[in-house]
Structure formats: C-alpha cells, structure tokens
Design a protein around this motif. Sequence first.
Motif, PDB file in Angstrom:
ATOM      1  N   GLY A  66       0.810  -1.220   0.000  1.00 27.03           N
ATOM      2  CA  GLY A  66       0.000   0.000   0.000  1.00 27.03           C
ATOM      3  C   GLY A  66       0.841   1.267   0.000  1.00 27.03           C
ATOM      4  N   GLY A  67       2.125   1.163   0.391  1.00 29.57           N
ATOM      5  CA  GLY A  67       3.058   2.271   0.204  1.00 29.57           C
ATOM      6  C   GLY A  67       3.137   3.316   1.298  1.00 29.57           C
ATOM      7  N   GLY A 185      -5.184  -9.675   5.881  1.00 31.17           N
ATOM      8  CA  GLY A 185      -4.106  -9.105   6.682  1.00 31.17           C
ATOM      9  C   GLY A 185      -4.646  -7.876   7.380  1.00 31.17           C
ATOM     10  N   GLY A 186      -4.645  -7.879   8.692  1.00 27.73           N
ATOM     11  CA  GLY A 186      -5.188  -6.760   9.453  1.00 27.73           C
ATOM     12  C   GLY A 186      -4.232  -5.579   9.474  1.00 27.73           C
ATOM     13  N   GLN A 187      -4.130  -4.894   8.367  1.00 25.17           N
ATOM     14  CA  GLN A 187      -3.392  -3.626   8.282  1.00 25.17           C
ATOM     15  C   GLN A 187      -4.404  -2.622   7.748  1.00 25.17           C
ATOM     16  N   PRO A 188      -4.334  -1.364   8.205  1.00 21.79           N
ATOM     17  CA  PRO A 188      -5.373  -0.407   7.808  1.00 21.79           C
ATOM     18  C   PRO A 188      -5.670  -0.375   6.307  1.00 21.79           C
ATOM     19  N   TRP A 189      -4.637  -0.378   5.463  1.00 16.12           N
ATOM     20  CA  TRP A 189      -4.916  -0.269   4.019  1.00 16.12           C
ATOM     21  C   TRP A 189      -5.625  -1.515   3.479  1.00 16.12           C
ATOM     22  N   GLN A 190      -5.377  -2.663   4.123  1.00 14.45           N
ATOM     23  CA  GLN A 190      -6.081  -3.876   3.664  1.00 14.45           C
ATOM     24  C   GLN A 190      -7.528  -3.860   4.141  1.00 14.45           C
ATOM     25  N   ASP A 191      -7.740  -3.371   5.378  1.00 15.85           N
ATOM     26  CA  ASP A 191      -9.124  -3.221   5.865  1.00 15.85           C
ATOM     27  C   ASP A 191      -9.894  -2.322   4.897  1.00 15.85           C
ATOM     28  N   LEU A 192      -9.228  -1.220   4.512  1.00 17.74           N
ATOM     29  CA  LEU A 192      -9.872  -0.240   3.652  1.00 17.74           C
ATOM     30  C   LEU A 192     -10.164  -0.814   2.256  1.00 17.74           C
ATOM     31  N   THR A 193      -9.257  -1.655   1.780  1.00 15.41           N
ATOM     32  CA  THR A 193      -9.430  -2.287   0.465  1.00 15.41           C
ATOM     33  C   THR A 193     -10.689  -3.161   0.459  1.00 15.41           C
ATOM     34  N   THR A 194     -10.854  -3.951   1.526  1.00 17.02           N
ATOM     35  CA  THR A 194     -12.045  -4.803   1.621  1.00 17.02           C
ATOM     36  C   THR A 194     -13.296  -3.944   1.806  1.00 17.02           C
ATOM     37  N   PHE A 243      -4.541 -13.064  11.853  1.00 14.74           N
ATOM     38  CA  PHE A 243      -4.740 -12.060  10.795  1.00 14.74           C
ATOM     39  C   PHE A 243      -4.097 -10.696  11.084  1.00 14.74           C
ATOM     40  N   SER A 244      -4.028 -10.354  12.375  1.00 14.50           N
ATOM     41  CA  SER A 244      -3.601  -9.011  12.740  1.00 14.50           C
ATOM     42  C   SER A 244      -2.185  -8.704  12.238  1.00 14.50           C
ATOM     43  N   GLY A 245      -2.052  -7.598  11.506  1.00 17.73           N
ATOM     44  CA  GLY A 245      -0.738  -7.154  11.030  1.00 17.73           C
ATOM     45  C   GLY A 245      -0.150  -7.949   9.882  1.00 17.73           C
ATOM     46  N   ARG A 246      -0.846  -8.953   9.428  1.00 14.72           N
ATOM     47  CA  ARG A 246      -0.293  -9.827   8.376  1.00 14.72           C
ATOM     48  C   ARG A 246      -0.130  -9.071   7.056  1.00 14.72           C
ATOM     49  N   ASP A 247       0.983  -9.342   6.356  1.00 10.24           N
ATOM     50  CA  ASP A 247       1.180  -8.733   5.036  1.00 10.24           C
ATOM     51  C   ASP A 247       0.240  -9.359   4.016  1.00 10.24           C
ATOM     52  N   TRP A 248      -0.146  -8.548   3.021  1.00 10.67           N
ATOM     53  CA  TRP A 248      -1.125  -9.002   2.034  1.00 10.67           C
ATOM     54  C   TRP A 248      -0.660 -10.237   1.267  1.00 10.67           C
ATOM     55  N   ASN A 249       0.657 -10.283   0.965  1.00 11.80           N
ATOM     56  CA  ASN A 249       1.139 -11.401   0.154  1.00 11.80           C
ATOM     57  C   ASN A 249       1.193 -12.700   0.965  1.00 11.80           C
ATOM     58  N   VAL A 250       1.294 -12.560   2.293  1.00  6.68           N
ATOM     59  CA  VAL A 250       1.231 -13.753   3.147  1.00  6.68           C
ATOM     60  C   VAL A 250      -0.209 -14.285   3.113  1.00  6.68           C
ATOM     61  N   ALA A 251      -1.167 -13.364   3.117  1.00  3.29           N
ATOM     62  CA  ALA A 251      -2.579 -13.779   2.999  1.00  3.29           C
ATOM     63  C   ALA A 251      -2.806 -14.469   1.653  1.00  3.29           C
ATOM     64  N   THR A 252      -2.213 -13.921   0.592  1.00  2.04           N
ATOM     65  CA  THR A 252      -2.367 -14.567  -0.729  1.00  2.04           C
ATOM     66  C   THR A 252      -1.801 -15.985  -0.697  1.00  2.04           C
ATOM     67  N   SER A 253      -0.670 -16.148  -0.005  1.00  2.00           N
ATOM     68  CA  SER A 253      -0.056 -17.482   0.003  1.00  2.00           C
ATOM     69  C   SER A 253      -0.929 -18.492   0.755  1.00  2.00           C
ATOM     70  N   MET A 254      -1.759 -18.021   1.677  1.00  2.00           N
ATOM     71  CA  MET A 254      -2.692 -18.936   2.359  1.00  2.00           C
ATOM     72  C   MET A 254      -3.704 -19.506   1.360  1.00  2.00           C
ATOM     73  N   VAL A 373     -14.901   3.375 -11.199  1.00  2.00           N
ATOM     74  CA  VAL A 373     -14.685   4.328 -10.102  1.00  2.00           C
ATOM     75  C   VAL A 373     -13.230   4.302  -9.639  1.00  2.00           C
ATOM     76  N   PRO A 374     -12.731   5.460  -9.186  1.00  2.00           N
ATOM     77  CA  PRO A 374     -11.356   5.504  -8.677  1.00  2.00           C
ATOM     78  C   PRO A 374     -11.270   4.879  -7.286  1.00  2.00           C
ATOM     79  N   SER A 375     -10.252   4.083  -7.050  1.00  2.00           N
ATOM     80  CA  SER A 375     -10.136   3.442  -5.739  1.00  2.00           C
ATOM     81  C   SER A 375      -9.822   4.470  -4.653  1.00  2.00           C
ATOM     82  N   MET A 376     -10.658   4.471  -3.624  1.00  2.00           N
ATOM     83  CA  MET A 376     -10.413   5.367  -2.490  1.00  2.00           C
ATOM     84  C   MET A 376      -9.272   4.810  -1.646  1.00  2.00           C
ATOM     85  N   ALA A 377      -9.270   3.488  -1.458  1.00  2.00           N
ATOM     86  CA  ALA A 377      -8.257   2.858  -0.608  1.00  2.00           C
ATOM     87  C   ALA A 377      -6.852   3.004  -1.185  1.00  2.00           C
ATOM     88  N   HIS A 378      -6.743   3.274  -2.480  1.00  2.00           N
ATOM     89  CA  HIS A 378      -5.413   3.356  -3.109  1.00  2.00           C
ATOM     90  C   HIS A 378      -5.111   4.733  -3.672  1.00  2.00           C
TER      91      HIS A 378
END
Length: 419
Positions: A66-67, A185-194, A243-254, A373-378
Amino acid sequence: MNFKNTLLSISVLAASTMSANIANAAEVEVLHWWTSGGEAKSISVLKDMVQVEGHVWKDFAVAGGGGENAKTVLRSRVVSGNPPTSAQIKGLEIQEWGELGFLADLSSVAKANKWDAILPSVVSDVMKYEGKYVAAPVNVHRVNWMWANPEVFKKAGVEIPTTLPELWMAADKIKAAGFTAIAHGGQPWQDLTTFESIVLAVGGAEFFDQAFVKHDPKALSSATMVKAFDEFRKVNQYLDNGFSGRDWNVATSMVIKGEAAMQFMGDWAKGEFTAAGKMPGKDYECLAFPGTEGEFTFNIDSLAMFKQKDSKKEAAQNVMAQLVLSEKFQDVFNMNKGSIPARTDQDMSGFDSCAKASMNTFKQTASMKKGLVPSMAHGMSTTAAIQGAISDVVTEFFNSDMSSKEAVEKLARSVKAEM
Ligand code: GAL
C-alpha cells in the motif's frame, strides 16, 4: 577492407558507442514499495531495460504494502533536499507534488511518443498537472477482485460466491469444513481495500462516487453506508487468529497453499499466483468481489520524476519515461504484476484470462461511463488527508465493537473536518 581492418573498425565503433553510453550514463534512483515476489519480479523488468540503455539503476525499495512507509520516506528525502530521481507516486498525490513544484515536466517525451493518443483519458488525466505530464503510468490495477482456491470450495461443498448473501453462506460452510474462509491481513490499508469493495457491492458505483469522490455528507451518513458497515462487520468471524498485522502477500499465500478459501485484494495478488507458477481457471479463480460484477475500481501505478540539476539525469529520466510506455515494458511488467497495460491499444493475446476480463470490463465501463470508479483505498479518489480520516474510522470499527451507526456518524464528521 581486409579482415584485420574490419575487426579494427568494429572495435573502434564499439568503443565509441560504449564511451558515448558511459559519458551519458546517469544513476537513476527509483523509490517504490514493490518488494513481494510478484512485485519484485515486475520492477526488475524496468531495471533491466534502464540498464540496457547504459544507465545505472539504484533500487530504493521501501517495504510495506500500500506504500505508507515509502510515502513517508519520500517526504523526508524531499524535505532534506535530496529527492530520488523517480518515485512511485499515484493518484491525487501527483497533484499535490506537482503543486509543490518538485516534479519534472515530461511533455516532450509524451508528445514524441503520442501519450495522448495511446492512453485513455481516465489514465492520462491522473498523470498531468496543469495539463502537463509529470508522471508515466505503468499499469491499471483493478481493486474489486476476489481470489479463490477452487479445491477448498470443492472440499467444503460450496460454489464460489458472486453476491454478498452467497458469500456469507459459503463462508459459513468453509468455516464448518475446517478452513479459514477469508485470508486477510489486518493492516489499515487492507481493511480499507475490503471495505471499499463492500461499499461498491452494497451501494453501487454511483453511491461510491457520491461518498468517496464527492464526499456528499448525505451519502456518508446514509442508511446504505450503515448497511455497508454491517456487511463489513461480518468479515471478522471468518478470519484466522493470526490475521492481525499480516502482510497481504502472506494472505495470498494462504489461498495459494489451500489453507484459506479466498482473499479480497487488488490484482497485484495475481502477481503472487503467477510467481508461484499457478494458472487461473485451474489452480485459482479470479472473480469480481461478490456483488460488483461489471464494475471496476481502478488503481493506476505511476512513476513521477523529480526535477534535477544534472542534465544527464534529466536525459535518463526521459529515457525511463519512454521505456515505461513502451509496448514491451507494458507487456512484461503487467504479466508479472497482475495488472493490465495502461495503454488500451496493447495486444492482450499473451495475457491470461483474468487480465483479459479486466481489460474488457475496464474498456466497457469507461465507454459506458458507468461502473468505473477511482479506488479510495489506493489514493485515486481523494486526498491523503481524507483517505486517512476514512481509514481511521474503518480500522477502528473493524477492531472494536463500535456500532455501524456510530461508525457512519464518525465517518461523516471526520471527512468533513478534512475538507
Ligand atoms: C498498491 C499498489 C500496487 C501494489 C499494492 C501492494 O498501493 O498500487 O501496485 O503494489 O499496493 O503493495
């Protein structure tokens, strides 16, 4: 000319071209946050192309999906008077950096390479500050995706969902079958993406626009927004303990490993499936986030160039900008990254079925002016300050027992405070 002379002239020629390259060689320092397997593979495509042109690539990768971290580092480098040659800056932040006067004008490269003709306006508009190109788009990501492991669905005896009610029904069965239903992954930008995908599913594209582009207080505090928070609340019960704090790519690997059934994530997740040698339609499925079929939340990655005093660096920036929009780069980079080319004139025959579907929906929604629509989360729809205000409410809600009504009131209040 005899053999000896031919050899001699070849070596003289080679030496002169090489010395020309060395004389013009510049170091380009590129700040980005592409550090996962698929992302690193993607950015190395540009590194190789820049180096073939005789320049020196200095990788400035700042980890953190998310940068957020990369953006903080960028600000401190610029404030200390030492900006990188180039940085991944996107969406409305391009305007903010442009306004501060730090970005280089790419008009001449854009004109020579006909960017206005090869880019759809939804992309080129974002790349310009006061009508001049200041950034080069590398891709178009679609955010409202769901990545599913069909084996897990099969074992649980359920179909992959296409609507929200189907989603919760399927998630119940998957959970009962002993799998993690949703890899998150419980990181703010991932919460926002969902969350933004849920808002799109519940309210539709027009509502999304009212709330996250126009920030209409009525939309922000509406019953539809309450419903969106209600639906978002349901996600919690289908996550695993870690889930808390997990990186998005770790979630993908699950999902890749079959530990979890699905992930809600933009199509950079596909870059991870691709890097793991997985095939769509066989090892995994890509579907629109349930309830958002035919809609497209876009997230455009782009590289902006910082003004330089050294003319060699300026020349190298122009070379890099030109390479970014080349068909070859747009092809190879996007096949690795999971996104689609920013150029809509690009031949898609080498791309997989997910990318083809993405390009079709992108073109269709753009031409109908409906559903895109433009992504708000990104960072595509609003300022960093408003995005941050929304993100704080969403993450607090997700990690507490705040009621949906309370969340909506807080949302409307916090957005207003940042306007
Ligand atoms: C997004 C970015 C994508 C992807 C993702 C995860 O903000 O646009 O390219 O890298 O973050 O890091």
